[in-house]
Design a protein around this motif. Sequence first.
Motif: not given
Length: 285
Positions: A3-6, A131-138, A274-278
């Motif tokens: 999980h992210g630091l936040l 997930d291999e779906r589109e980025d927004d689905a992640l 993106h909340p995980r990759t930025g």
Amino acid sequence: MRHGLLAFALLLVCACRESPTIEPTPRLVLDPCPPEEAIEDGLCGTLDVFEDREASEGRTISLRIVVLPALSGNAAPDPVFLLAGGPGQAATEMTGLVRRALRGIHRDRDLVFVDQRGTGSSNALECELSDEREDDALLLDPMADEILMAETQKRLRQCLEEIDGDPRFYTTPIAMDDLDEINLWGGSYGTRAALVYVRRHGDRVRTAILDGLAPAAIKLPLHMGMDARRALSLLIEDCAADAACESAYPELEARLGELLDRLEGAPVRQTIDHPRTGVPTRVVV
């Protein structure tokens, strides 16, 4: 799963002891951390414990430990023990962040970081669920979509077959007993773990600071929606009661309602980090 630091809940537990220095058991040796780890003045070590603590035999795993000695060189008799939240974060990977945030405390107290079993360098149990779906689905909550939910469950079952460890022995109570075995007289990775530790080893703890309480009664993520809505409602009420905030954001609740209605009728695409990759990512709002 990380999980992210936040997202992590940080727990500090001060443990009582008689000696002003950390006295490791014969099984725990602390040496200067390797230069490549960039942990300035840190002492690093590992402790082997039984994976099955109750059986006290069979396979052992190594627990990763980092100590940052007090800056004053004259440590108070109660160090501060830190484990990350999540659950799933590794405490020893946050030494730089915590050192800066707790500099005042660090002056007179040793800071001790322990990777809870199953995290970081303590036989980490990790599942790759990308997930291999589109980025927004992640960014979607898999709990809200039956197909995503089924896929997630399938991957979790597969992960359980592949991880290097018996998941029965990586629970919070067992991890808290690990801390007691290290003679670290206190510690946790988040507020829930803190409560478990106090329940099992309360005589070891002098002070426990619970930041962002998540008691054992909470069934994550069952109440996340209701909790988020309550937090938003309280924020709106506080803003309305504050003259400066009300002036900057007049009629905030009504305007927010209008915005949500508009998005419900005609969703829009927006670029966010993106909340995980930025990485800037196009999503549907």
